[in-house]
Design a protein around this motif. Structure first.
Motif, PDB file in Angstrom:
ATOM      1  N   HIS A   1       0.827  -1.205   0.000  1.00 29.12           N
ATOM      2  CA  HIS A   1       0.000   0.000   0.000  1.00 29.12           C
ATOM      3  C   HIS A   1       0.868   1.264   0.000  1.00 29.12           C
ATOM      4  O   HIS A   1       0.549   2.246  -0.687  1.00 29.12           O
ATOM      5  CB  HIS A   1      -0.924  -0.003   1.215  1.00 29.12           C
ATOM      6  N   ILE A   2       1.968   1.249   0.742  1.00 25.42           N
ATOM      7  CA  ILE A   2       2.859   2.404   0.775  1.00 25.42           C
ATOM      8  C   ILE A   2       3.399   2.712  -0.616  1.00 25.42           C
ATOM      9  O   ILE A   2       3.418   3.870  -1.062  1.00 25.42           O
ATOM     10  CB  ILE A   2       4.009   2.151   1.775  1.00 25.42           C
ATOM     11  N   VAL A   3       3.848   1.685  -1.327  1.00 26.84           N
ATOM     12  CA  VAL A   3       4.384   1.884  -2.676  1.00 26.84           C
ATOM     13  C   VAL A   3       3.306   2.432  -3.607  1.00 26.84           C
ATOM     14  O   VAL A   3       3.561   3.323  -4.426  1.00 26.84           O
ATOM     15  CB  VAL A   3       4.976   0.566  -3.217  1.00 26.84           C
ATOM     16  N   SER A   4       2.091   1.927  -3.472  1.00 27.32           N
ATOM     17  CA  SER A   4       0.983   2.434  -4.285  1.00 27.32           C
ATOM     18  C   SER A   4       0.736   3.910  -4.022  1.00 27.32           C
ATOM     19  O   SER A   4       0.518   4.696  -4.961  1.00 27.32           O
ATOM     20  CB  SER A   4      -0.278   1.619  -3.996  1.00 27.32           C
ATOM     21  N   GLU A   5       0.771   4.314  -2.757  1.00 25.27           N
ATOM     22  CA  GLU A   5       0.564   5.720  -2.406  1.00 25.27           C
ATOM     23  C   GLU A   5       1.714   6.599  -2.908  1.00 25.27           C
ATOM     24  O   GLU A   5       1.498   7.683  -3.453  1.00 25.27           O
ATOM     25  CB  GLU A   5       0.419   5.864  -0.891  1.00 25.27           C
TER      26      GLU A   5
END
Length: 404
Positions: A55-59
């Protein structure tokens, strides 16, 4: 709605919720033209297999103002390093992986060992230290931010709010520290900050009297937050611990080198949760038990450099004062939680206090037994003085790893 209270020691920048993320990111994109923004992500390979980092990479992929993302990768085999390169390839920004277990960076570390400059233990501090060296070698960043890879409540406005104070050329700040409430699953978390750091600072003040460094640490709403940003010139001269004292160590270095007018804390989230460490009362080398010892040692050593004299009697008095102060805070936190529809387990909270109280003495004994210990990693200024080509060696090792 946040308040607008200021403590008078370091500036507190609140989230008054009157501004959209999009407007802030537009400004940051303008600022980054003259102050390029680099993000450091210290990561274990195991975190690539968890949903939080996904999720962090997506954000982060949606953050237009980031010039480069530097990933410090620990505990990874060659196959896992190649997997990590594929994993992070979705990032549209320039990104670089430091494979700390690879032969090239290990060879760099051997050069450091030959000069007795290598960090003496693995962990987040060592990971961050090498990433800082790479950022200095690249000479591209104007602002450097850091946050962990296990934040399950991550959103990219955390990063935007964190870097804004040091990226804005009209602001005087060279360092910003994130803060937030630790809430998850209807529970009040953040035990080490609530039950160790807050009461020990209050207790140190009672035992030894007023001290400006204690005032400084007390001013931070979440001193153990792993999210901070700084202007790049800071990286050359700071000396940080390689253990769990990293966050306190960074704050201490800012206190040593800069006016408090240059330091701020910023509200970056309404709720925050990440991987929880076990209390680990049976093993002082693990979990919150080790964390509490490392943090307490960092406090003792910093106060000693400011002329505070410690003895076994002083540590016994401190333990008694801490224990009473912490138990009173257990009740206060329980009331605060109930008022907001949250829970705390008073039995487990008091168990943590009992462990931390014992560890205050343990940390004090370690300090008294080895007062000549040098727990900090060397500054990069010192490394460059001893090994003028080392930063270039790091850059070259990372480049070749990326090309293979």
């Amino acid at each position: 709605m946040a308040d607008f209270h200021q403590n008078g020691v370091v500036a507190t920048l609140h989230n008054l919720r009157e501004r959209s993320l999009e407007r802030m990111e537009k400004e940051l994109t303008v600022f980054s033209a003259s102050r390029p923004i680099t993000l450091i992500l210290p990561s274990l390979y195991s975190e690539l297999e968890a949903p939080a980092l996904e999720h962090i990479v997506s954000e982060l992929s949606q953050a237009p103002y980031i010039s480069e993302i530097v990933i410090g990768l620990d505990q990874a085999s060659e196959e896992q390093f190649r997997s990590a390169k594929h994993y992070f390839s979705r990032l549209p920004q320039k990104h670089t992986i430091l494979w700390h277990d690879g032969p090239r960076l290990r060879a760099v570390d051997e050069k450091l060992k030959a000069e007795d400059l290598s960090p003496d233990q693995p962990g987040k501090g060592r990971n961050v230290w090498f990433c800082m060296g790479y950022v200095l070698a690249a000479r591209q960043a104007g602002v450097v931010a850091l946050h962990d890879c296990d934040i399950v409540t991550y959103s990219r406005d955390m990063l935007a709010r964190l870097v804004y104070p040091v990226a804005n050329p009209r602001f005087p700040y060279v360092f910003s520290k994130g803060y937030y409430p630790r809430i998850a699953d209807r529970s009040l978390n953040g035990r080490v900050t609530r039950l160790l750091v807050t009461p020990i600072l209050l207790s140190l003040e009672k035992v030894m009297g007023h001290h400006p460094y204690i005032d400084y640490l007390k001013a931070f709403r979440y001193p153990l937050a792993g999210e901070f940003a700084m202007q790049t010139q800071i990286l050359s001269d700071i000396r940080i611990p390689s253990d769990w004292g990293l966050e306190i160590g960074v704050l201490s270095e800012m206190w040593r080198n800069y006016s408090t007018q240059s330091i701020c804390q910023v509200d970056i989230a309404d709720a925050y949760d990440h991987k929880h460490q076990p209390l680990s009362p049976e093993d002082a080398a693990k979990g919150l038990s080790r964390m509490s010892i490392d943090i307490t040692k960092a406090l003792y050593r910093k106060l000693a450099t400011d002329g505070v004299v410690f003895s076994q009697d002083a540590f016994r008095t401190l333990k008694a004062t801490y224990y009473r102060t912490a138990l009173d805070l257990v009740e206060t936190y329980y009331h605060d939680a109930r008022m907001n529809g949250l829970t705390t387990d008073r039995h487990r909270e008091e168990q943590a206090v009992e462990l931390f109280a014992a560890n205050l003495i343990e940390a004090g004994q370690v300090y008294l037994d080895n007062p000549n210990a040098t727990p900090f990693m060397p500054s990069w200024n010192r490394v460059q003085s001893a090994l003028p080509d080392l930063l270039r060696d790091i850059q070259e090792a990372v480049r070749l790893d990326a090309e293979d």
